[in-house]
Motif scaffolding. Structure first.
Motif, PDB file in Angstrom:
ATOM      1  N   THR A 267      54.473  49.144  61.588  1.00  0.00           N
ATOM      2  CA  THR A 267      54.936  47.828  61.169  1.00  0.00           C
ATOM      3  C   THR A 267      54.172  47.439  59.915  1.00  0.00           C
ATOM      4  OG1 THR A 267      55.432  47.187  63.443  1.00  0.00           O
ATOM      5  CG2 THR A 267      55.214  45.412  61.832  1.00  0.00           C
ATOM      6  N   ALA A 268      54.887  46.988  58.910  1.00  0.00           N
ATOM      7  CA  ALA A 268      54.259  46.635  57.639  1.00  0.00           C
ATOM      8  C   ALA A 268      54.821  45.317  57.133  1.00  0.00           C
ATOM      9  CB  ALA A 268      54.518  47.741  56.613  1.00  0.00           C
ATOM     10  N   GLN A 269      54.071  44.687  56.255  1.00  0.00           N
ATOM     11  CA  GLN A 269      54.563  43.497  55.562  1.00  0.00           C
ATOM     12  C   GLN A 269      55.271  43.935  54.282  1.00  0.00           C
ATOM     13  OE1 GLN A 269      53.972  40.953  58.296  1.00  0.00           O
ATOM     14  NE2 GLN A 269      54.483  40.083  56.296  1.00  0.00           N
ATOM     15  N   GLU A 270      56.255  43.164  53.914  1.00  0.00           N
ATOM     16  CA  GLU A 270      56.985  43.454  52.688  1.00  0.00           C
ATOM     17  C   GLU A 270      56.008  43.613  51.524  1.00  0.00           C
ATOM     18  OE1 GLU A 270      60.051  40.629  51.928  1.00  0.00           O
ATOM     19  OE2 GLU A 270      60.664  41.551  50.041  1.00  0.00           O
ATOM     20  N   GLY A 271      56.224  44.641  50.738  1.00  0.00           N
ATOM     21  CA  GLY A 271      55.384  44.892  49.577  1.00  0.00           C
ATOM     22  C   GLY A 271      54.289  45.917  49.817  1.00  0.00           C
TER      23      GLY A 271
ATOM     24  N   PRO B 123      62.187  44.947  53.657  1.00  0.00           N
ATOM     25  CA  PRO B 123      62.813  44.967  54.993  1.00  0.00           C
ATOM     26  C   PRO B 123      63.970  45.945  55.126  1.00  0.00           C
ATOM     27  CG  PRO B 123      62.262  42.722  54.423  1.00  0.00           C
ATOM     28  CD  PRO B 123      61.932  43.566  53.206  1.00  0.00           C
ATOM     29  N   ARG B 124      64.695  46.211  54.058  1.00  0.00           N
ATOM     30  CA  ARG B 124      65.808  47.169  54.178  1.00  0.00           C
ATOM     31  C   ARG B 124      65.328  48.612  54.342  1.00  0.00           C
ATOM     32  NH1 ARG B 124      66.314  45.596  48.669  1.00  0.00           N
ATOM     33  NH2 ARG B 124      65.506  47.200  47.261  1.00  0.00           N
TER      34      ARG B 124
ATOM     35  N   VAL C  49      59.644  46.779  58.510  1.00  0.00           N
ATOM     36  CA  VAL C  49      59.038  46.045  57.406  1.00  0.00           C
ATOM     37  C   VAL C  49      59.424  44.580  57.556  1.00  0.00           C
ATOM     38  CG1 VAL C  49      58.810  45.803  54.914  1.00  0.00           C
ATOM     39  CG2 VAL C  49      59.205  48.067  55.917  1.00  0.00           C
ATOM     40  N   LYS C  50      58.409  43.738  57.689  1.00  0.00           N
ATOM     41  CA  LYS C  50      58.654  42.308  57.918  1.00  0.00           C
ATOM     42  C   LYS C  50      58.600  41.544  56.593  1.00  0.00           C
ATOM     43  CE  LYS C  50      56.985  42.212  62.628  1.00  0.00           C
ATOM     44  NZ  LYS C  50      56.060  41.598  63.602  1.00  0.00           N
ATOM     45  N   PRO C  51      59.501  40.560  56.463  1.00  0.00           N
ATOM     46  CA  PRO C  51      59.508  39.773  55.213  1.00  0.00           C
ATOM     47  C   PRO C  51      58.270  38.878  55.123  1.00  0.00           C
ATOM     48  CG  PRO C  51      61.224  39.015  56.708  1.00  0.00           C
ATOM     49  CD  PRO C  51      60.571  40.183  57.378  1.00  0.00           C
TER      50      PRO C  51
END
Lengths: 109, 113
Positions: free
Chosen positions: A12-16, A79-80, A107-109
């Protein structure tokens, strides 16, 4: 022990964020493929590698034949990009294929 | 759109039955590959055809068979179906006989009840 091992299983990651997915294999291969499977089930072939490094947009794939290891990197994740990423190897002697269990990336916004 | 067409998209059938899955490769592609993806086994390579001839064989059961026709479309025949055959079946095509990039169809989801 599976012939193709991927890590991590889930990510799981944050956007960017910069993402790395690893693939190790224990058999002789003629090529390694990275596949992307979307939540709907469709599969897209991202890269086919037999040596070195390939880049396509924000995606980079590398392979080290001596160490029997490949990495898939995603820069500036979005996220995509959320999908399951599967490493697959084509066996050297008979064109058979072996697949990793996949890495589920969110990927979370 | 990969250019690879699989039909049907969904199939529900009873144990013991026989089904045929169809794949139309991308225009000009001579190689067709079949894969099975089940929940417990993950993705597995079944078989490859190149220009009508079997090129490589993977983990394909004896109850399963495939062929590639002169127009290059391929069919995967599954017989004496068991509950464990329930899976997504993917077809992919590529332009060459040897290692090359493959383009995947959307898959056929088979449910055996």
């Amino acid at each position: 022990k599976n012939e193709v091992e991927q890590s991590p299983q889930n990510l799981t990651a944050q956007e960017g964020e910069f993402i790395t997915i690893n693939c190790s294999y224990s058999v002789g291969i003629s090529a390694l493929h990275w596949l992307q499977q979307h939540p709907g089930g469709g599969i897209v072939s991202l890269f086919m590698l037999s040596s070195g490094k390939k880049k396509h947009g924000r995606l980079i794939a590398t392979i080290n034949i001596q160490e029997k290891h490949s990495s898939l990197h995603i820069t500036a994740s979005h996220p995509r990009d959320s999908a399951v990423y599967i490493c697959a190897v084509r066996l050297y002697n008979n064109n058979d294929m072996r697949f990793g269990a996949g890495t589920r990336l969110t990927v979370k916004p | 759109d990969s250019g690879v067409t699989q039909t049907p998209k969904h199939l529900i059938t009873a144990t013991g039955q026989r089904v045929t899955l169809r794949c139309s490769p991308r225009s000009g592609d001579l190689s067709v590959y079949w894969y099975q993806q089940s929940l417990d086994q993950g993705l597995q390579f079944l078989i490859q055809y190149y220009n009508g001839e079997e090129r490589a064989k993977g983990n394909i059961l004896e109850r399963f068979s495939a062929q590639q026709f002169p127009d290059l479309h391929s069919e995967l025949n599954l017989s004496s179906l068991e509950l464990g055959d329930s899976a997504l079946y993917f077809c992919a095509s590529s332009s060459s006989r040897a290692v090359s990039e493959a383009f995947f169809g959307q898959g056929t989801r088979l449910t055996v009840v």
